[in-house]
Design an enzyme around this catalytic site. Structure first.
Site, PDB file in Angstrom:
ATOM      1  N   ASP A  30     -46.179  52.618 -19.177  1.00 58.36           N
ATOM      2  CA  ASP A  30     -46.336  53.711 -18.215  1.00 58.36           C
ATOM      3  C   ASP A  30     -45.410  53.499 -17.017  1.00 58.36           C
ATOM      4  O   ASP A  30     -45.170  52.361 -16.618  1.00 58.36           O
ATOM      5  CB  ASP A  30     -47.810  53.743 -17.752  1.00 58.36           C
ATOM      6  CG  ASP A  30     -48.170  55.075 -17.127  1.00 58.36           C
ATOM      7  OD1 ASP A  30     -47.328  55.993 -17.114  1.00 58.36           O
ATOM      8  OD2 ASP A  30     -49.307  55.189 -16.636  1.00 58.36           O
ATOM      9  N   ARG A  34     -41.940  57.599 -12.637  1.00 62.10           N
ATOM     10  CA  ARG A  34     -41.915  57.083 -11.261  1.00 62.10           C
ATOM     11  C   ARG A  34     -40.697  56.192 -11.022  1.00 62.10           C
ATOM     12  O   ARG A  34     -40.107  56.190  -9.943  1.00 62.10           O
ATOM     13  CB  ARG A  34     -43.220  56.329 -10.957  1.00 62.10           C
ATOM     14  CG  ARG A  34     -44.339  57.270 -10.523  1.00 62.10           C
ATOM     15  CD  ARG A  34     -45.683  56.620 -10.650  1.00 62.10           C
ATOM     16  NE  ARG A  34     -46.092  56.541 -12.046  1.00 62.10           N
ATOM     17  CZ  ARG A  34     -47.096  55.788 -12.490  1.00 62.10           C
ATOM     18  NH1 ARG A  34     -47.763  55.037 -11.646  1.00 62.10           N
ATOM     19  NH2 ARG A  34     -47.417  55.804 -13.765  1.00 62.10           N
ATOM     20  N   ASN A  78     -49.236  64.086 -25.162  1.00 59.60           N
ATOM     21  CA  ASN A  78     -47.905  64.233 -24.548  1.00 59.60           C
ATOM     22  C   ASN A  78     -47.196  65.540 -24.917  1.00 59.60           C
ATOM     23  O   ASN A  78     -46.220  65.924 -24.276  1.00 59.60           O
ATOM     24  CB  ASN A  78     -46.994  63.045 -24.914  1.00 59.60           C
ATOM     25  CG  ASN A  78     -47.322  61.766 -24.161  1.00 59.60           C
ATOM     26  OD1 ASN A  78     -47.034  60.670 -24.621  1.00 59.60           O
ATOM     27  ND2 ASN A  78     -47.929  61.887 -22.984  1.00 59.60           N
ATOM     28  N   LEU A 197     -57.455  53.292 -20.451  1.00 56.85           N
ATOM     29  CA  LEU A 197     -56.932  53.150 -21.816  1.00 56.85           C
ATOM     30  C   LEU A 197     -56.262  54.423 -22.333  1.00 56.85           C
ATOM     31  O   LEU A 197     -55.518  54.379 -23.320  1.00 56.85           O
ATOM     32  CB  LEU A 197     -58.044  52.713 -22.775  1.00 56.85           C
ATOM     33  CG  LEU A 197     -58.559  51.286 -22.564  1.00 56.85           C
ATOM     34  CD1 LEU A 197     -59.700  50.964 -23.514  1.00 56.85           C
ATOM     35  CD2 LEU A 197     -57.429  50.265 -22.749  1.00 56.85           C
ATOM     36  N   SER A 198     -56.532  55.571 -21.696  1.00 58.71           N
ATOM     37  CA  SER A 198     -55.853  56.816 -22.066  1.00 58.71           C
ATOM     38  C   SER A 198     -55.846  57.076 -23.574  1.00 58.71           C
ATOM     39  O   SER A 198     -54.792  57.385 -24.151  1.00 58.71           O
ATOM     40  CB  SER A 198     -54.427  56.831 -21.519  1.00 58.71           C
ATOM     41  OG  SER A 198     -54.442  56.769 -20.125  1.00 58.71           O
TER      42      SER A 198
HETATM   43  C1  FPP Z   1     -44.811  56.858 -19.547  1.00 62.19           C
HETATM   44  O1  FPP Z   1     -43.952  57.257 -18.566  1.00 62.19           O
HETATM   45  C2  FPP Z   1     -44.182  56.656 -20.826  1.00 62.19           C
HETATM   46  C3  FPP Z   1     -44.198  57.512 -21.899  1.00 62.19           C
HETATM   47  C4  FPP Z   1     -44.350  58.962 -21.858  1.00 62.19           C
HETATM   48  C5  FPP Z   1     -44.096  56.942 -23.226  1.00 62.19           C
HETATM   49  C6  FPP Z   1     -43.202  55.756 -23.354  1.00 62.19           C
HETATM   50  C7  FPP Z   1     -41.902  56.136 -23.888  1.00 62.19           C
HETATM   51  C8  FPP Z   1     -40.823  55.337 -23.879  1.00 62.19           C
HETATM   52  C9  FPP Z   1     -40.823  53.964 -23.363  1.00 62.19           C
HETATM   53  C10 FPP Z   1     -39.560  55.861 -24.430  1.00 62.19           C
HETATM   54  C11 FPP Z   1     -39.617  56.189 -25.905  1.00 62.19           C
HETATM   55  C12 FPP Z   1     -40.053  55.048 -26.756  1.00 62.19           C
HETATM   56  C13 FPP Z   1     -39.497  54.713 -27.938  1.00 62.19           C
HETATM   57  C14 FPP Z   1     -40.134  53.638 -28.767  1.00 62.19           C
HETATM   58  C15 FPP Z   1     -38.305  55.375 -28.467  1.00 62.19           C
HETATM   59  P1  FPP Z   1     -44.390  58.497 -17.697  1.00 62.19           P
HETATM   60  O2  FPP Z   1     -43.411  59.578 -17.955  1.00 62.19           O
HETATM   61  O3  FPP Z   1     -45.813  58.864 -17.963  1.00 62.19           O
HETATM   62  O4  FPP Z   1     -44.241  57.888 -16.266  1.00 62.19           O
HETATM   63  P2  FPP Z   1     -44.928  58.397 -14.920  1.00 62.19           P
HETATM   64  O5  FPP Z   1     -46.411  58.223 -15.100  1.00 62.19           O
HETATM   65  O6  FPP Z   1     -44.346  57.494 -13.894  1.00 62.19           O
HETATM   66  O7  FPP Z   1     -44.517  59.828 -14.739  1.00 62.19           O
END
Ligand code: FPP
Length: 242
Positions: A30, A34, A78, A197-198
């Site tokens: 996560d 940010r 998502n 845990l979402s």
């Molecule tokens: C959270 O960041 C992360 C995700 C939405 C999923 C994780 C995805 C990756 C690391 C990239 C793709 C992975 C692979 C294996 C190709 P956020 O956008 O929720 O962050 P924020 O809460 O700060 O907005």
């Protein structure tokens, strides 16, 4: 008897992950958004940097003796994100499999998917299935990427499969989860300061240790991962006993 002797030798001689360290770690990655915002960069760059962190963590995990690493890459919730962000994430997934599959194959890493990936674009399904087939016999570390994954959905599917067999028992549900062929989950890590845990691995996390860090996912590296693995060895696990 042979298995017993082998186990004793391993626990004396090998790295913490092979003796008292976790066998299976799950990470809720996560903070990509940010990370980008702090630098006045587009969110897409945060996700791109997030993929680089994934690569480093998988490489490191394979050197520690960890049997399984599960990464929450795309939840069933998502899809609610703006279309261009979903498309960026899918593009990164496509590029990641294409660029890293040879390295997994060479390093004895097995790729596995948690969740219903069959709803993804046909070319991604093909890439995934090809990668699964190519790495199916690898035994060093299993990398399980959760895609279109939600634990409640996984539990419903497992319960339905158990019911179809005739009995909904803990054993039957566990056997029908997406993680059925993986070791029990020992440790859940979540980055970026959130402590929940979402909808990730709800059944599997029943007795897992939880480890939270304020570090945003793109900044999470092998050193901090190593600290989490080391701290796990100091935790006393009682599984409800005393
Ligand atoms: C959270 O960041 C992360 C995700 C939405 C999923 C994780 C995805 C990756 C690391 C990239 C793709 C992975 C692979 C294996 C190709 P956020 O956008 O929720 O962050 P924020 O809460 O700060 O907005």
């Amino acid at each position: 008897m042979l298995g017993f002797a082998k186990k004793a030798l391993v626990s004396e001689a090998d790295s913490p992950a092979e003796s008292t360290g976790p066998r299976h770690v799950a990470i809720i990655m996560d903070g990509n958004g940010r990370w980008a915002k702090k630098r006045h960069l587009p969110r897409a760059l945060g996700h791109k940097k997030g993929v680089e962190a994934v690569r480093e963590i998988v490489r490191y995990a394979a050197t520690t003796g960890l049997e399984a690493l599960s990464l929450y890459a795309f939840s069933s919730e998502n899809w609610k994100r703006p279309e261009d962000e979903v498309s960026d994430l899918m593009g990164l997934l496509r590029a990641f499999i294409k660029s890293d599959i040879d390295e997994f194959a060479a390093n004895d890493v097995r790729l596995k998917i948690l969740g219903n990936y069959k709803v993804l674009a046909p070319d991604i399904i093909e890439l995934i299935e090809d990668a699964i087939t190519r790495t199916a016999h690898n035994t060093r570390t299993t990398l399980a990427v959760a895609l279109n994954y939600g634990a409640q959905d996984e539990l419903v599917r497992a319960a339905q499969a158990a019911a179809a067999e005739g009995a909904i028992t803990e054993e039957a549900i566990t056997r029908h989860l997406d993680t059925a062929d993986m070791p029990p989950l020992d440790l859940v890590i979540r980055t970026s300061g959130e402590q929940r845990l979402s909808n990730f691995m709800l059944w599997q996390a029943a007795y897992a240790e939880l480890w939270f860090t304020d570090t945003l996912w793109p900044d999470f590296g092998p050193e901090e991962f190593g600290r989490a693995l080391a701290e796990f060895t100091t935790r006393e696990r009682r599984y409800g006993g005393r």
